[in-house]
Design an enzyme around this catalytic site. Structure first.
Site, PDB file in Angstrom:
ATOM      1  N   CYS A   1     -36.044  12.164  28.267  1.00 39.62           N
ATOM      2  CA  CYS A   1     -35.441  12.084  29.595  1.00 39.62           C
ATOM      3  C   CYS A   1     -35.119  10.617  29.860  1.00 39.62           C
ATOM      4  O   CYS A   1     -36.026   9.772  29.903  1.00 39.62           O
ATOM      5  CB  CYS A   1     -36.447  12.608  30.621  1.00 39.62           C
ATOM      6  SG  CYS A   1     -35.899  12.468  32.323  1.00 39.62           S
TER       7      CYS A   1
ATOM      8  N   CYS B   1     -27.910  11.468  29.714  1.00 38.92           N
ATOM      9  CA  CYS B   1     -28.908  12.351  30.324  1.00 38.92           C
ATOM     10  C   CYS B   1     -28.992  13.539  29.395  1.00 38.92           C
ATOM     11  O   CYS B   1     -27.955  14.076  28.981  1.00 38.92           O
ATOM     12  CB  CYS B   1     -28.450  12.791  31.717  1.00 38.92           C
ATOM     13  SG  CYS B   1     -29.404  14.183  32.382  1.00 38.92           S
TER      14      CYS B   1
HETATM   15  N1  DGL Z   1     -32.787  15.048  31.610  1.00 36.24           N
HETATM   16  C1  DGL Z   1     -32.955  13.899  32.373  1.00 36.24           C
HETATM   17  C2  DGL Z   1     -32.341  12.651  31.769  1.00 36.24           C
HETATM   18  O1  DGL Z   1     -32.194  12.556  30.574  1.00 36.24           O
HETATM   19  C3  DGL Z   1     -32.963  13.918  33.874  1.00 36.24           C
HETATM   20  C4  DGL Z   1     -32.359  15.019  34.645  1.00 36.24           C
HETATM   21  C5  DGL Z   1     -32.855  15.059  36.075  1.00 36.24           C
HETATM   22  O2  DGL Z   1     -33.949  15.597  36.254  1.00 36.24           O
HETATM   23  O3  DGL Z   1     -32.166  14.567  36.976  1.00 36.24           O
HETATM   24  O4  DGL Z   1     -32.022  11.727  32.453  1.00 36.24           O
END
Ligand code: DGL
Length: 259
Positions: free
Chosen positions: A70, A180
């Protein structure tokens, strides 16, 4: 010992997917913080609290490494977690450097969540790698919500992305960075909207390479029976219906990987 993957939600499956291909003899834990997703539109303090909770849980499972799959959680909390725990913690940053290295002349569009886009970590990275000021930043928070409700391909997704990309002269760009992990699910719609001169760049393979490097150094790579245990905010996912939903996400990632 198991390797943990952690994300606010189901975006991190794109990194787990890559890791399972590269490490077919390892056992994994995948922790999606489904109670608190999305992170990208919350405050930094809130996200710090969620990440600390997830780490408490994962460290108690006696894992040999934690991959923060993430970009948002990495931006906000990885430094603090590395300070707190001594096991390898592999974070993710939007792959802006890789995108610039591939071309170096044309512009690069880095997409991410609002927290990542506004964060100091990305600002410092861009200052360091973008000497010719070729990088533009674009937050796409709605994609996280589409992904979480399994709405991967619809008119609403198309319209949202078309509107977000409209201000950019896309013929001047060589790459779009998927900054993301949730954005990997939308490569088909993005491909329809982007001219062929724009390629995708994500940090998944680089993150997995770094995981392998750190485990190799410690002599901790294993060749066993592969497994994945899924958790939603610390609760084991055992219901057949939910497991088949996760399977559908992984199948989609398999298709997206070929785009
Ligand atoms: N999957 C996450 C990232 O790589 C974040 C998504 C979220 O919860 O806003 O930033």
């Amino acid at each position: 010992m198991k390797i943990a993957f952690f994300d606010s939600g189901l975006g991190g499956l794109s990194v787990l997917h890559e890791a399972r291909l590269a490490l077919p003899g390892e056992q994994f834990i995948f922790y999606a913080d489904e109670d608190h997703v999305p992170y990208g539109t919350k405050t930094r303090a809130e996200v710090q609290g969620f990440v600390a909770q997830a780490f408490d849980f994962l460290v108690a499972q006696d894992v040999k490494a934690i991959v923060v799959a993430c970009n948002t959680a990495t931006s906000v909390a990885v430094a603090e977690m590395r300070h707190r725990y001594s096991i390898p913690i592999i974070g993710m940053e939007p792959a802006a450097k890789r995108a610039l290295d591939l071309d170096g002349e044309h512009r690069v569009l880095v997409t991410a969540t609002p927290i990542t886009v506004k964060g100091n970590k990305l600002k410092l990275l861009i200052e360091h790698v973008d000497k010719d000021h070729l990088v533009d930043l674009l937050p796409l928070p709605q994609l996280v919500e589409f992904a979480e409700r399994q709405e991967f391909k619809s008119q609403a997704v198309y319209d949202y992305l078309a509107k977000a990309l409209a201000p950019y002269e896309l013929s001047e760009y060589s790459a779009l960075v998927l900054g993301c992990t949730h954005f990997n699910y939308f490569k088909d719609t993005l491909r329809e909207l982007l001219p062929p001169n724009v390629s995708f760049v994500d940090g998944n393979a680089g993150t997995v390479r770094e995981l392998i490097r750190q485990l190799e150094v410690r002599g901790q790579l294993e060749q066993g029976e592969p497994t994945v245990d899924y958790y939603y905010s610390g609760r084991p996912v055992t219901e057949a219906k939910e497991l088949s939903r996760l399977h559908a996400y992984l199948e989609r990632l398999d298709r997206m990987r070929r785009i």
